[in-house]
Write an enzyme that holds these catalytic residues in place. Structure first.
Site, mmCIF file in Angstrom:
data_model
loop_
_atom_site.group_PDB
_atom_site.id
_atom_site.type_symbol
_atom_site.label_atom_id
_atom_site.label_comp_id
_atom_site.label_asym_id
_atom_site.label_seq_id
_atom_site.Cartn_x
_atom_site.Cartn_y
_atom_site.Cartn_z
ATOM 1 N N SER A 162 0.844 2.054 11.043
ATOM 2 C CA SER A 162 0.190 1.643 9.792
ATOM 3 C C SER A 162 -0.801 0.513 10.021
ATOM 4 O O SER A 162 -1.292 -0.090 9.082
ATOM 5 C CB SER A 162 1.248 1.216 8.771
ATOM 6 O OG SER A 162 2.029 0.150 9.290
ATOM 7 N N ASN A 220 11.725 -5.386 7.439
ATOM 8 C CA ASN A 220 11.855 -4.957 6.038
ATOM 9 C C ASN A 220 11.627 -6.107 5.053
ATOM 10 O O ASN A 220 10.937 -5.937 4.045
ATOM 11 C CB ASN A 220 13.223 -4.316 5.803
ATOM 12 C CG ASN A 220 13.384 -3.037 6.617
ATOM 13 O OD1 ASN A 220 12.409 -2.541 7.173
ATOM 14 N ND2 ASN A 220 14.601 -2.529 6.691
ATOM 15 N N THR A 226 -16.747 5.853 -36.096
ATOM 16 C CA THR A 226 -15.438 6.461 -35.877
ATOM 17 C C THR A 226 -15.744 7.945 -35.666
ATOM 18 O O THR A 226 -16.696 8.461 -36.273
ATOM 19 C CB THR A 226 -14.486 6.280 -37.084
ATOM 20 O OG1 THR A 226 -15.032 6.972 -38.203
ATOM 21 C CG2 THR A 226 -14.282 4.824 -37.445
ATOM 22 N N HIS A 227 -15.001 8.590 -34.811
ATOM 23 C CA HIS A 227 -15.271 9.991 -34.432
ATOM 24 C C HIS A 227 -16.690 10.155 -33.889
ATOM 25 O O HIS A 227 -17.263 11.242 -33.989
ATOM 26 C CB HIS A 227 -15.075 10.947 -35.614
ATOM 27 C CG HIS A 227 -13.796 10.739 -36.362
ATOM 28 N ND1 HIS A 227 -12.649 11.454 -36.102
ATOM 29 C CD2 HIS A 227 -13.479 9.859 -37.350
ATOM 30 C CE1 HIS A 227 -11.682 11.039 -36.914
ATOM 31 N NE2 HIS A 227 -12.160 10.072 -37.679
ATOM 32 N N SER A 236 -34.263 9.175 -9.961
ATOM 33 C CA SER A 236 -33.909 10.521 -9.541
ATOM 34 C C SER A 236 -34.832 10.918 -8.387
ATOM 35 O O SER A 236 -35.963 10.439 -8.294
ATOM 36 C CB SER A 236 -34.096 11.477 -10.718
ATOM 37 O OG SER A 236 -34.375 12.782 -10.261
ATOM 38 N N LYS A 257 -36.700 9.380 -14.710
ATOM 39 C CA LYS A 257 -35.291 9.020 -14.896
ATOM 40 C C LYS A 257 -34.967 7.564 -14.554
ATOM 41 O O LYS A 257 -35.510 6.993 -13.629
ATOM 42 C CB LYS A 257 -34.398 9.933 -14.033
ATOM 43 C CG LYS A 257 -34.367 11.380 -14.462
ATOM 44 C CD LYS A 257 -33.770 11.606 -15.836
ATOM 45 C CE LYS A 257 -32.278 11.484 -15.842
ATOM 46 N NZ LYS A 257 -31.583 12.553 -15.139
ATOM 47 N N GLU A 304 -21.486 4.845 -14.598
ATOM 48 C CA GLU A 304 -20.859 6.151 -14.332
ATOM 49 C C GLU A 304 -19.829 6.039 -13.209
ATOM 50 O O GLU A 304 -18.757 6.644 -13.270
ATOM 51 C CB GLU A 304 -21.925 7.178 -13.956
ATOM 52 C CG GLU A 304 -22.840 7.544 -15.111
ATOM 53 C CD GLU A 304 -24.023 8.367 -14.632
ATOM 54 O OE1 GLU A 304 -23.908 9.595 -14.573
ATOM 55 O OE2 GLU A 304 -25.061 7.771 -14.293
ATOM 56 N N TYR A 313 15.485 0.331 2.447
ATOM 57 C CA TYR A 313 14.147 0.660 2.942
ATOM 58 C C TYR A 313 14.097 2.077 3.489
ATOM 59 O O TYR A 313 15.025 2.547 4.137
ATOM 60 C CB TYR A 313 13.732 -0.327 4.059
ATOM 61 C CG TYR A 313 12.368 0.003 4.654
ATOM 62 C CD1 TYR A 313 11.206 -0.451 4.056
ATOM 63 C CD2 TYR A 313 12.258 0.809 5.794
ATOM 64 C CE1 TYR A 313 9.962 -0.120 4.578
ATOM 65 C CE2 TYR A 313 11.024 1.134 6.319
ATOM 66 C CZ TYR A 313 9.874 0.666 5.711
ATOM 67 O OH TYR A 313 8.648 0.996 6.223
ATOM 68 N N GLN A 339 6.048 2.761 3.401
ATOM 69 C CA GLN A 339 4.839 2.327 4.092
ATOM 70 C C GLN A 339 3.586 2.822 3.360
ATOM 71 O O GLN A 339 2.517 2.240 3.504
ATOM 72 C CB GLN A 339 4.876 2.859 5.536
ATOM 73 C CG GLN A 339 3.699 2.470 6.394
ATOM 74 C CD GLN A 339 3.982 2.692 7.866
ATOM 75 O OE1 GLN A 339 4.674 1.918 8.490
ATOM 76 N NE2 GLN A 339 3.463 3.780 8.410
ATOM 77 N N LYS A 397 1.091 0.558 0.628
ATOM 78 C CA LYS A 397 -0.062 -0.304 0.852
ATOM 79 C C LYS A 397 -1.385 0.422 0.648
ATOM 80 O O LYS A 397 -2.316 -0.126 0.057
ATOM 81 C CB LYS A 397 0.031 -0.931 2.241
ATOM 82 C CG LYS A 397 1.058 -2.056 2.274
ATOM 83 C CD LYS A 397 1.310 -2.617 3.633
ATOM 84 C CE LYS A 397 2.454 -1.993 4.413
ATOM 85 N NZ LYS A 397 3.504 -1.277 3.728
HETATM 86 N N1 ARG Z 1 4.979 -0.826 8.690
HETATM 87 C C1 ARG Z 1 6.183 -0.859 7.943
HETATM 88 C C2 ARG Z 1 5.861 -0.722 6.453
HETATM 89 O O1 ARG Z 1 4.787 -0.995 6.091
HETATM 90 C C3 ARG Z 1 6.916 -2.140 8.154
HETATM 91 C C4 ARG Z 1 8.386 -2.058 7.882
HETATM 92 C C5 ARG Z 1 8.997 -1.257 8.938
HETATM 93 N N2 ARG Z 1 10.428 -1.284 8.863
HETATM 94 C C6 ARG Z 1 11.177 -0.365 9.472
HETATM 95 N N3 ARG Z 1 12.437 -0.445 9.312
HETATM 96 N N4 ARG Z 1 10.644 0.598 10.175
HETATM 97 O O2 ARG Z 1 6.666 -0.312 5.662
#
Ligand code: ARG
Length: 457
Positions: A23, A110, A155-156, A277, A283, A290, A317, A322, A325
């Site tokens: 990651s 974790n 309205t509408h 355009s 244009k 948009e 966990y 993962q 993110k």
């Molecule tokens: N890269 C992992 C994540 O973003 C970090 C945590 C990993 N923990 C594990 N037990 N493999 O979730």
């Protein structure tokens, strides 16, 4: 690269699987927060005597050096590393040898990742709050400039009653202020320290979680270690708040797009926030608005993606997490980019009062006021409503607006109509007589501007 966890394995991880598992391309942006969390952890370990003072100091200094080197570009983040946590720990160990390996005492990735995301989101959300407040300021400034400019209220999408452009714009200020409130609420709940929960069950060491909470600027620490490493609802709360914010920006964009069309021409966007355009020389397209409207879909998508990722996960966990993110980072980037163009686009937008006024003059927008005129002369509202309905039908027949009907014609519908009716149904009167709190009348608009300006102080 040898894995830190390689000990129990006979074979190396397959290349494709390694890449799939990694990651680092996503989480490397949390390097500052990862280092900050590690510094606090090391300081706490030393304070508790789990590391010696000397060891704690050495680790903290080395972490500072790593941060400096990444910031300066002297140390590149290795794309082969599994994640940012592993990368920084491996650099630390390269730099200070075996001592670096002590940092992970009484900690797991974790709780480490849980703390990093919170620190990262706290910084980013603070920045986004600043950007929303800048936008509120820009909208309020436009509202002030256009406080007396009359336009049709809809309205509408049918002309309904006259309002001022200032009043219309202030509606968005109120929405954006609530958006800030939602983000601030989410931040409050998020600002609890998960560090020290370790893998899932806590630790046998005598750690001090209140200390790391204090060092990292948290309001306290989380009370259940399993929850601490399993929970991502703070990401969902932020994504929900971002979704509502984007919905507001999208509605505003939609109006700006309509208002810039030749059919409306209520506003002219600045050249710096419009495009041409490749084929049609005439244009001038409102692309920024948009795109903001379009990107709203991404943010909703991120919210749905994470909700769906989390819905079936057993505690604690799981690697599925993962994926959190990518979703939240995409939304943060999108929201920031949108706000950064939206605010100056609004600040440089010019109203075209003549067109707004002309549009307000059409569409029998003062029909409610004509009915109110009869009510003030003693008729029940429903009776007045019916009479005005018939009057409107006649005006349509004669291709006229209500104000253009002669007094003679008006009297055919009710003897209560007098010469003062024309003054009473002028657009100016319709607006200035809307004196109720929160209405489009001048006092209310001024009060709203004051409220928004106070909020921004
Ligand atoms: N890269 C992992 C994540 O973003 C970090 C945590 C990993 N923990 C594990 N037990 N493999 O979730």
């Amino acid at each position: 690269m040898e894995k830190m966890w390689a000990g129990r394995f006979q074979k190396e991880l397959d290349r494709e699987a390694d890449d799939f598992n990694s990651s680092i391309h996503v989480d490397q942006r949390m390097f500052r927060q990862d280092i900050r969390g590690s510094v606090a952890h090391a300081a706490m370990l030393a304070k508790q005597g789990i590391l010696t003072e000397q060891e704690g100091q050495e680790i903290i200094e080395a972490l500072g050096g790593i941060l400096q080197d990444i910031e300066d570009g002297a140390l590149a983040i290795d794309p082969e590393a599994e994640d940012i946590h592993m990368f920084i720990e491996s650099v630390l160990t390269k730099r200070i040898g075996d001592l670096g390996k002590k940092l992970h005492t009484a900690r797991s990735r974790n709780d480490q990742v849980a703390v990093d995301i919170r620190l990262y989101l706290r910084d980013e959300t603070a920045e986004i709050l600043g950007l929303i407040k800048e936008l509120i300021g820009a909208v309020a400034a436009q509202a002030k400039t256009n406080a007396n400019i009359i336009m049709p209220g809809y309205t509408h999408l049918q002309r309904a009653q006259p309002i001022t452009f200032g009043h219309h714009l202030l509606a968005y200020c109120m929405m954006l202020i609530r958006d800030c409130g939602r983000l601030e609420d989410a931040m409050k709940r998020m600002n609890q320290n998960p560090l020290g929960a370790c893998a899932l069950a806590g630790t046998t060491y005598n750690t001090d979680r209140a200390e790391t909470a204090k060092l990292l600027g948290f309001d306290g620490y989380t009370l259940n270690s399993i929850d601490s490493v399993s929970d991502r609802d703070f990401c969902l709360e932020l994504l929900s708040a971002f979704s509502v914010l984007m919905m507001h920006l999208s509605r505003f964009s939609e109006e700006i797009i309509l208002w810039s069309s030749w059919e409306f021409k209520f506003v002219e966007l600045d050249d710096s926030y419009t495009t041409g355009s490749s084929i049609m020389p005439q244009k001038k397209n409102p692309d920024m608005a948009e795109l903001v409207r379009g990107k709203t879909g991404r943010v909703y998508g991120d919210l749905m993606a994470l909700l769906t990722t989390l819905k079936g996960l057993p505690l604690a966990y799981n690697k599925d997490m993962q994926e959190d993110k990518e979703a939240i980072f995409d939304s943060i980037d999108t929201v920031k980019k949108c706000l950064r163009v939206f605010t100056p686009m609004i600040a440089t937008m010019k109203a075209i009062p003549e067109n707004m006024y002309a549009a307000a003059g059409k569409g029998f927008i003062n029909a409610t006021d004509l009915a109110d005129y009869l009510v003030k002369k003693g008729l029940p509202f429903r009776t007045a409503y019916k009479i005005v309905g018939q009057t409107v039908a006649r005006a349509i027949e004669e291709h006229k607006v209500l104000d253009a009907l002669s007094l003679e014609t008006l009297k055919e519908f009710s003897p209560l109509f007098e010469a003062d009716v024309y003054e009473e149904i002028s657009l100016q009167t319709c607006v200035s007589k809307r004196i109720s709190a929160g209405g489009t009348g001048a006092d209310s608009v001024a009060a709203q501007i004051e409220f928004v300006e106070d909020y921004l102080k």
